[in-house]
Design an enzyme around this catalytic site. Structure first.
Site, short mmCIF file in Angstrom:
data_model
loop_
_atom_site.label_atom_id
_atom_site.label_comp_id
_atom_site.label_asym_id
_atom_site.label_seq_id
_atom_site.Cartn_x
_atom_site.Cartn_y
_atom_site.Cartn_z
N GLY A 137 -9.08 4.56 -38.36
CA GLY A 137 -7.86 4.16 -37.41
C GLY A 137 -6.67 3.73 -38.28
O GLY A 137 -5.73 3.48 -37.89
N ASP B 165 -4.00 6.21 -37.20
CA ASP B 165 -3.41 5.96 -35.70
C ASP B 165 -2.45 4.78 -35.62
O ASP B 165 -1.73 4.72 -35.11
CB ASP B 165 -4.56 5.77 -34.96
CG ASP B 165 -5.41 6.83 -34.77
OD1 ASP B 165 -4.87 8.16 -34.91
OD2 ASP B 165 -6.61 7.03 -34.45
#
Lengths: 309, 309, 309, 309, 309, 309
Positions: free
Chosen positions: B248, B251
């Protein structure tokens, strides 16, 4: 080798609450045939399970768990081109369980005749279910091949009709299962499933199957089980229990029934053992986790609140 | 509407231990584009995510979770003919996470131009990633359609190259991503991903992209990020943190970068915010769960052991 | 009775993840003074804690837990008109913990002079903190009454300044704490807290306190602790550890320091024990759960990866 | 907008065992009005909830959860000067749940007329309960203001009497609720609550309310529900179920009832839906977590042990 | 059969927090020899473990788990007269684990020569540890019998000295282990354990062992491992990792070492594999749970934060 | 001091699923006598428990837990030469619990006369059970010594026969328990246990005991309890409840009965209280965790689904 069976075994995910609310999952394995194999192994019989799993961790989980339960997995094939199937359970209401499959294109559904036709086992019984043929043409052919192998090795064939409406229609099921049933020695079904094999009341359908060469037809629901044989009809009521998790009841029943067959019990005693193993399945969480060892069979029927101390 | 994005969002299962040992899973959702949408929404921007989910519980989980985070899901389509995709994570070693997809044939991978070409939004930025085109031809066309929509509504286009080796080869990726990059305003990539767009050192590839009309090329690794624009090159080192879960990070970085763009920050400040949001991602469990609200941005950099009391 | 202390003890809820995402809580108790009492009891000293709890389950939790740890709770009052206070912890980042109080109007904040001025104990030390006076006028008076009781029974007074910015301003704190410090025998503070008692460098403030009758001033931060007495200044570095949960470090330090006082250790040995008990606090989860028994003190400093087998 | 409601929603903590033994908590949200709004949203109606929450994490949990369920929270106010209220549940015995409120001084209890009198919604129904007026004078005024808004926008008013003995006396409740009931279109109550509105048997009290302009009075207990209207009286028995968690049954009942109203069902069908939604509430854990989507309404009444496969 | 080993395997309970605070336990199995057998099986070698377990559930857990890992347990004996042993672990500090045995009088400690002297296996290597002889006279005799069997079947003997101070004194250990070491082909020890076999620096002790007929002496600590053979001395540094749970490191090291032997690797490569498998052990929770399959060996050494996608 | 009791208290491990499948354990303490002491303390009586525990963490758990419940543990001895006993529970079926002891050679089973004969308490009642004498000769002597102490201090003696078939035969039990019963004032037994004390129907055995000097004989099963005294026979039916966990029912019954004795209730009221406390035990998890405080006694008998709000 007492029993050889084949089919698809999946990673089973049980939601600990509503999936849509982000509840987690506990993990196990599931599959009607592998459940039966575990049930038999726990009762002291030797059992092998054949099938395909992926080379992923879920596939290792399947073979590791079956191996842990003493089921022979030496014939399992690992298919590096497809994932191991997944089945998800969510208990939506105390009496209603929602089931979702992620098995389309799974390794297990790629089972084919080549996977089973040269198995080195000499089983006394070959057990198949009506789920495998619903998974596709190659699976259907694999079941046929397995029954052929049974015949060639003088094994009896046991068939649990096990209709899954989410996998195919009643018409498709009827077409595929009728020849399987006709060639089986032992056919096990609910009344609703039995109706796939013909019209009329259960006794008529059973009579036609017996006429066609089937040795025994067992029809069961939650309340009782009935055995139809050339020697007549016998009915045995189920244990009256308060179910904890009804998934797996049928597979437990079949394991108990086959165990009775292997032990040479008479029809009534076979059905009693079938009910007992089925009762263990519904009184414990999971498809197979609570199935009994042989020394536990008499725990059903103890006085309430018994502490084994 | 500040940002519109589209792609596949899946049910994310995180194993609490080794899957093969029967460890359970915690549940969330994952998807590069939906992660970015959540990150932007938490920072106070308005964001919409478009995509397809199944009519199963996992699909409800996806839309419910995005809705909870304030992401506009009014354009999401429910596809009753395919299941919502699943992604499984197993932390095999503290620094090594094993990822498995159950997304072949998923509802999300059926995204098609019709799903996006008439979206009613007037976004300032349209954000796409290099994952969606890897999911199949209709997905590739959908991304193209979305970029067309962006152009027609005077939105800027942001592209995170996001190469996934398990989904396609470098050659296939290069072929599909090059035209997307050429048509984008902001291209974000790791050095390795940037090399999909040409040969030579990053500065050469970036220069060629700028020449071709791209406004800004951002190249980042765990240590630093560099912005290439017509105004020159700026480098900002990342926060030095001890990662808890590095999934993650990219992102989060993109969400911070786009937030900076929307707030009119200069290139250095944009990269700083990108690093900060990325640091939140790696310092917390999950892809997006720990992303910051605007009032939390300054928590990175507090003295060690700080208790906010 | 070695030590008597009083203050507010609350039910402590520790979020197992982000509260806003619906993560659950583990439960314990917290309170600077009760933490110190537990720390002393574990080291083999006798300690009593006085305070008010509600008649709710949380109140029973507080007294049950302190009783479990051997702290004398015979003087605790149950107040049926107000709930036991609650403190919530959320570890927002590995190094940043968010704290929220639900203690406004709590039973604990209704502590008043009558609750403490006739306590039947004959303690060697009375320990108070700067948190209690921040809870309201009656609490402030209660602390004053407790110090009066200490004087009347020839007990030493220990004061941990413990400034809580969420409860009051530095100005209010300074005004209330200055007279308490002036009347104490042992004053423990961080450099920042010590600055509430005067201007200038720590050594100047300490010198003024010593001049005013204080026996010892201890100033500590994460790296070292320094003792100022009429006999001079001694500095002892802290153990170099990798903190797991820094909450409770200060209370552990105080428990170790008071334990050293009670055992007649010299200033350096007192600080060493204070650091050791503080290290246990930061190396384990919870405010007090990991504090050492006397036979565990030497576990700090074992070789890495030691297995006590 | 189908339904607008307002009240206090709290962070709900459910103890996983005895609180006094240090058992942990699972977290959710609770509030009679927000439960009804969720129930309606799940059934496909549009619903908005108005109220105050703190700026703390618990407040974010409340709005995040309602947003996740599709409830319009655009009118919710964040109050930085008071914490979000907390409600704790401990299941003391299978049939006895202990409830504790930490809502004194909460943000939710500061609801005031200004919060609701200019809401931009045009609802078909405004729903209020007898809990909100019990929270204080400003709350009482807010409910009155909300009913005024309903009248001015030609919305029907639904009132669930919902008496909470821990919040006020029967006398105070009667005084406050009588005028609210008199001005409502639909009054829902248990027999015991209905007695707050007058003496005599339920039918007499209902008759007087109908005479005074109320359209329908619904009186329900665990066994049956009765609708009194100008067209006569209709009684519908409840589903016979084995409750898992009876908290939330009443709110589920109301959601089903209002859903029936919105769908134009007749009185009997409305009560049947009310019972069905109430049955979902008691057959699942939590106040609202198990409430049905429209496509799930027929799961009540499936044969025992049904597996949806 | 590649490797045969024997010893005591116990049910392993790992406390999830302080035992004295009532923290729960997770369950697994433990035993130096069975850990090695699992490690070898995971690497693709065939391994059998012999030993005694009780007829209790813990005994089934032991054999079920070893069976799941592919270890041959056909030679395990069930002893109905004694319970399966239990080992409890409590991680008292991040670097300090407290171990408690409940193995006095256990089934495992009743191992006797008769249990091993007629085993039907033809192993290439027989592996024993210094723990088994510490469990009692019959265990000591069983190890001797097993080494005799090894000799008679031309198997190599591997001995991990594995001194457990809680089970016996250094003097007793030295007396029992010296003849075992003298008769072994491969002796593995920490420097401290090696000193049980003689005085002087490690190289002197090793030299005397080689002179006496031992083929290889391996001395290892957390930083490096050194192999002494007739061909000379080779030193290989350990991987530099941040340990998660150091228990099991030694058994992993041995499994890797024996795997290298079986694969015919040279001394340096053997030590490298030993370090790698040992690194897996310390980077994962549990004694053996994280040991690598052969296809996972190269995960050690991937770049930080690697996601296998 | 109201009641003094002595016996063995163990660490109690409750499996959260099948032990053989590797399910974890929750932890508590168990022991018939300590359960009774906790039950009495919760009802407001003063109680002391004497016994031996190890110096291990499990021993600290025992004394910590009893201390938390207000039981006087000042007379407990710590035995550094033996471990604290362990009892494991596995709920094999909803109504069948499997119990395993790891108490052979435990510290608790080393209780001896010296541990109890000089206890400083002046109890009104001394309570013993038939479990302690089953643990060995020194335990048997300790119970005799305790009864002697009771006599010498004019305390009444209460004996719960509590036969444990796993610990000794009926013959051995009969021989040891007969003299204890003959010397007791209050004898409590199930019909089956009473038969250890003689032949014939319960009323005959009870009559003989009363003739021999016993004041009251209480015979109970799950349905009713009967008191035999010189004043006649009284029978009180048990509450009709749906058991959650029947372990601990008998100890709860005894605690309620002794509480009634201490409060001077008549025979019927004593049995009613015994039944009520026993009902709490079976309606909650654990042996003693759900036992009532005095202010909770009337929770049994509330209407179904009661929420205390």
């Amino acid at each position: 080798m007492d029993v050889l069976t084949a089919g698809e075994a999946m990673m089973a995910l049980r939601a600990t609450g509503p999936i849509r609310l982000g509840s987690g999952f506990t993990t196990s394995i599931a599959g009607a045939e592998s459940n039966v194999a575990i049930g038999l192994s726990r009762l002291g019989h030797t059992a092998a399970w054949a099938g395909r799993v992926g080379t992923d961790e879920a596939g290792h989980l399947v073979t590791r768990t079956l191996g842990a339960e003493g089921v022979d997995v030496s014939a399992v094939r690992r298919d590096g081109t497809a994932p191991t199937g997944v089945i998800m359970f969510e208990q939506r209401l105390p009496d209603v369980t929602r089931v979702q499959y992620l098995r389309a294109g799974s390794a297990g559904s790629r089972l084919c005749p080549d996977d089973v036709e040269a198995l080195p086992f000499e089983p006394r019984i070959v057990h198949v279910t009506g789920i495998t043929p619903a998974l596709g043409a190659s699976c259907r052919d694999a079941v046929t091949a397995l029954c052929r192998l049974a015949r060639s090795r003088n094994a009896q064939i046991s068939l649990d009709l096990n209709h899954r409406p989410r996998l195919w229609t009643r018409e498709a099921a009827a077409e595929a299962l009728a020849p399987l049933a006709a060639g089986a020695d032992h056919v096990i079904a609910s009344p609703d499933e039995l109706a796939l094999l013909g019209s009329g009341p259960p006794e008529s359908i059973a009579a036609r199957l017996l006429d066609g060469g089937v040795t025994e037809v067992v029809v069961k629901n939650g309340d009782e089980a009935r055995s139809y044989t050339a020697d007549g009809t016998r009915t045995v009521p189920a244990h009256r229990v308060n179910p904890v998790d009804s998934i797996g009841a049928g597979d437990g029943f079949v394991a108990g029934y086959l165990s009775g067959l292997l032990d040479g019990l008479d029809a009534e005693a076979r059905l009693r053992r079938a009910h007992t193993v089925g009762a263990f399945a519904v009184l414990t969480r999971g498809d197979w986790e609570g199935l009994p060892r042989r020394d536990e069979l008499d725990l059903i029927g103890l006085p309430e609140g018994a502490a084994l101390r």
